[in-house]
Enzyme design. Structure first.
Site, PDB file in Angstrom:
ATOM      1  N   HIS A 197       0.851  -1.190   0.000  1.00 45.92           N
ATOM      2  CA  HIS A 197       0.000   0.000   0.000  1.00 45.92           C
ATOM      3  C   HIS A 197       0.890   1.245   0.000  1.00 45.92           C
ATOM      4  O   HIS A 197       1.729   1.426   0.881  1.00 45.92           O
ATOM      5  CB  HIS A 197      -0.927   0.000   1.221  1.00 45.92           C
ATOM      6  CG  HIS A 197      -1.981  -1.057   1.124  1.00 45.92           C
ATOM      7  ND1 HIS A 197      -2.358  -1.831   2.191  1.00 45.92           N
ATOM      8  CD2 HIS A 197      -2.722  -1.469   0.061  1.00 45.92           C
ATOM      9  CE1 HIS A 197      -3.308  -2.675   1.795  1.00 45.92           C
ATOM     10  NE2 HIS A 197      -3.544  -2.481   0.513  1.00 45.92           N
ATOM     11  N   GLU A 200       1.722   3.896   3.020  1.00 47.92           N
ATOM     12  CA  GLU A 200       2.226   3.386   4.290  1.00 47.92           C
ATOM     13  C   GLU A 200       3.755   3.425   4.292  1.00 47.92           C
ATOM     14  O   GLU A 200       4.425   2.406   4.227  1.00 47.92           O
ATOM     15  CB  GLU A 200       1.660   1.975   4.516  1.00 47.92           C
ATOM     16  CG  GLU A 200       0.135   1.987   4.556  1.00 47.92           C
ATOM     17  CD  GLU A 200      -0.524   0.610   4.386  1.00 47.92           C
ATOM     18  OE1 GLU A 200       0.186  -0.405   4.372  1.00 47.92           O
ATOM     19  OE2 GLU A 200      -1.769   0.575   4.271  1.00 47.92           O
ATOM     20  N   ARG A 255      -3.214   4.747  -2.191  1.00 50.77           N
ATOM     21  CA  ARG A 255      -3.058   3.411  -1.606  1.00 50.77           C
ATOM     22  C   ARG A 255      -2.801   2.327  -2.662  1.00 50.77           C
ATOM     23  O   ARG A 255      -2.017   1.410  -2.478  1.00 50.77           O
ATOM     24  CB  ARG A 255      -4.354   3.096  -0.842  1.00 50.77           C
ATOM     25  CG  ARG A 255      -4.546   1.642  -0.426  1.00 50.77           C
ATOM     26  CD  ARG A 255      -5.891   1.519   0.297  1.00 50.77           C
ATOM     27  NE  ARG A 255      -6.321   0.146   0.491  1.00 50.77           N
ATOM     28  CZ  ARG A 255      -6.138  -0.546   1.620  1.00 50.77           C
ATOM     29  NH1 ARG A 255      -5.500  -0.009   2.635  1.00 50.77           N
ATOM     30  NH2 ARG A 255      -6.590  -1.778   1.726  1.00 50.77           N
ATOM     31  N   HIS A 325       2.766  -3.411   6.747  1.00 50.13           N
ATOM     32  CA  HIS A 325       1.744  -2.395   6.528  1.00 50.13           C
ATOM     33  C   HIS A 325       1.753  -1.390   7.681  1.00 50.13           C
ATOM     34  O   HIS A 325       2.488  -1.542   8.638  1.00 50.13           O
ATOM     35  CB  HIS A 325       0.364  -3.055   6.494  1.00 50.13           C
ATOM     36  CG  HIS A 325       0.117  -3.925   5.312  1.00 50.13           C
ATOM     37  ND1 HIS A 325      -0.635  -3.527   4.243  1.00 50.13           N
ATOM     38  CD2 HIS A 325       0.518  -5.186   5.036  1.00 50.13           C
ATOM     39  CE1 HIS A 325      -0.693  -4.504   3.348  1.00 50.13           C
ATOM     40  NE2 HIS A 325       0.009  -5.528   3.811  1.00 50.13           N
ATOM     41  N   GLU A 399       1.058  -4.655  11.075  1.00 51.78           N
ATOM     42  CA  GLU A 399       0.542  -3.286  10.952  1.00 51.78           C
ATOM     43  C   GLU A 399       1.361  -2.474  11.936  1.00 51.78           C
ATOM     44  O   GLU A 399       1.195  -2.583  13.143  1.00 51.78           O
ATOM     45  CB  GLU A 399      -0.945  -3.217  11.330  1.00 51.78           C
ATOM     46  CG  GLU A 399      -1.881  -3.923  10.361  1.00 51.78           C
ATOM     47  CD  GLU A 399      -2.200  -3.094   9.117  1.00 51.78           C
ATOM     48  OE1 GLU A 399      -1.785  -1.921   9.040  1.00 51.78           O
ATOM     49  OE2 GLU A 399      -2.870  -3.639   8.230  1.00 51.78           O
TER      50      GLU A 399
END
Ligand SMILES: *[C@@H]1O[C@H](CO)[C@@H](O)[C@H](O)[C@H]1NC(C)=O
Ligand SMILES: *[C@@H]1O[C@H](CO)[C@@H](O)[C@H](O)[C@H]1NC(C)=O
Ligand SMILES: *[C@@H]1O[C@H](CO)[C@@H](O)[C@H](O)[C@H]1NC(C)=O
Ligand SMILES: [Zn+2]
Length: 438
Positions: A197, A200, A255, A325, A399
């Protein structure tokens, strides 16, 4: 100048004047991204009831918000946090609606353009301080990252080999670093990708950090030496190269990929919904303008297809797949697309638990961990599920920081602590792989 606290040198006093001239001489350079985020806000909302969630979704759709968290309006529900980036011309309408409907909210970022530019001027100062060495505590453009990869390939040929696995939609090379001591003996491998993405940015920064740490410490640190001796690491610092580039040049909050095939005006596919595993089912959108658009067919994106081809070819010795991410502070494992437990749940769960524990021990930063479906939300067509389904026994998605204070605009000051704590987690996971746990 009293308000500055201490007297400044002549040069420092002169600096604002220089900057003023610079602004006059280069009016086009005075604002990042053509000032497109002036007056935009980032707002955190928590609807109390189903009805509130429903009306909230409707108005967010109407006002064309850029959703930061979760990734799709379909996930917005009562009692859960939603972070939205609202353009300046829609923020009055949204705030009025929230007051009227008495939905609790908090403004996370008052003026996005301001926040971006403040961070950017700090970056300029930091860059100046370390011209001689590569600076791992700033975000790097795609070109800089690729130059860095070429440089390492030329200077560390004993430990690093750089190769391309294909071309992106816009024709950029998809580079991967193979890291590890060359050996004739059979070696298992770990795949790591960052930047699926585009927005990020902490992801690619971590991939670079990982490589730096390996090169810097494999002689002195027994753990790293073990990793380099017994494993190969395939590291792809930027998977979605076109999107990442676009997030530097045009839209910081982009994104998706940048492909265009349909008659729709919108570009891009969510590269984490484009994999052939329950493709385009729950948690993915069939609409090309959505941020979670699954694409016209599985592996439609050349970037996804290239990685899938590589993993298919090497799956016999790849033991782990790690994807990076942001943001949420979570360590996720399969499944994403359903609530069922994976067959080797115990092994994977204990690896995740240990990784999150050592991560916490560094700076006290808490990560949630668990199956992606129940910990984050259900999503189909993800790379992690696909890798798991294709025979890689340990697949995880990190994440990284934070939980929404800065969101995608994680300041560069936090690159070092974020990467340092993530590093110990990744080391702990990879050493776990070398033990007996199927
Ligand atoms: C805000 O401006 C953009 C571009 O100028 C436009 O497309 C959009 O419809 C506007 N939104 C509202 C709510 O007025
Ligand atoms: C990396 O270096 C090797 C030589 O050591 C070379 O053959 C290879 O082409 C280089 N990779 C890239 C992508 O330039
Ligand atoms: C991994 O972390 C756990 C603590 O959570 C620790 O007991 C274990 O020794 C670590 N393993 C390695 C190989 O670092
Ligand atoms: Zn992501």
């Amino acid at each position: 100048m009293k308000f500055l606290g201490k007297p400044r040198s002549q040069a420092a006093a002169f600096l604002p004047l220089c900057l003023l001239f610079l602004k006059i001489l280069q009016p086009g350079h005075s604002h990042l991204y053509s000032n497109r985020y002036a007056g935009d806000k980032v707002i955190r909302l928590v609807p109390n009831t189903k009805e509130e969630a429903y009306t909230l979704k409707k108005i967010c759709h109407q006002l064309k918000v850029d959703l930061w968290q979760p990734s799709s309006l379909s996930y917005v529900s009562e009692g859960t946090v939603t972070d939205v980036h609202i353009p300046h011309n829609g923020s009055r309408a949204l705030l009025a609606f929230l007051e009227e409907a008495t939905i609790p909210y908090k403004i996370l970022i008052e003026d996005l353009q301001n926040t971006l530019e403040k961070e950017n001027s700090l970056q300029a100062q930091r860059n100046r301080r370390s011209l001689s060495e590569y600076n791992y505590e700033v975000y790097h453009s795609l070109e800089e990252i690729q130059n860095w990869m070429h440089h390492l390939n030329n200077t560390h040929s004993g430990l690093i080999h750089m190769f391309s696995i294909g071309k992106s939609y816009e024709g950029r090379s998809l580079f991967v670093l193979k890291l590890g001591r060359r050996s004739r003996a059979y070696k298992r491998a770990v795949w790591i990708d960052c930047g699926i993405h585009a927005r990020e940015w902490i992801g690619p920064a971590f991939c670079q950090w990982f490589v730096k740490e390996a090169l810097l410490t494999y002689r002195s640190d027994p753990t790293m030496r073990k990793m380099m001796n017994h494993l190969y690491f395939y590291i792809m610092p930027v998977l979605n190269v076109d999107g990442y580039h676009f997030s530097w040049t045009n839209d910081r909050f982009w994104r998706k990929t940048r492909s265009k095939r349909s008659k729709f005006p919108c570009r891009g596919v969510d590269a984490n919904r484009n994999w052939k595993v329950k493709w385009c089912d729950e948690g993915a959108s069939m609409h090309p303008c959505d941020d979670t658009y699954c694409g016209p067919f599985p592996e439609s994106e050349p970037e996804v297809k290239a990685v899938a081809n590589f993993l298919r070819k090497h799956k016999k010795h790849i033991r782990a797949y790690l994807s990076f991410h942001a943001y949420a502070q979570m360590l996720l494992y399969p499944y994403s697309y359903k609530y069922e437990a994976i067959p080797n749940f115990n092994c994977v769960e204990s690896a995740a638990y240990k990784a999150v524990s050592v991560l916490y021990s560094v700076y006290g930063v808490l990560y949630k961990y668990g199956p992606a479906s129940s910990t984050l939300y259900v999503s189909s067509g993800s790379s992690m599920d696909w890798a798991y389904k294709n025979g890689i026994p340990y697949t995880f998605a990190f994440e990284l920081r934070d939980t929404g204070h800065f969101g995608f605009l994680l300041p560069e000051m936090l690159i070092k602590p974020t990467c340092t704590e993530t590093m110990v987690a990744v080391k702990n996971i990879t050493l776990h792989l070398l033990k007996k746990c199927p």
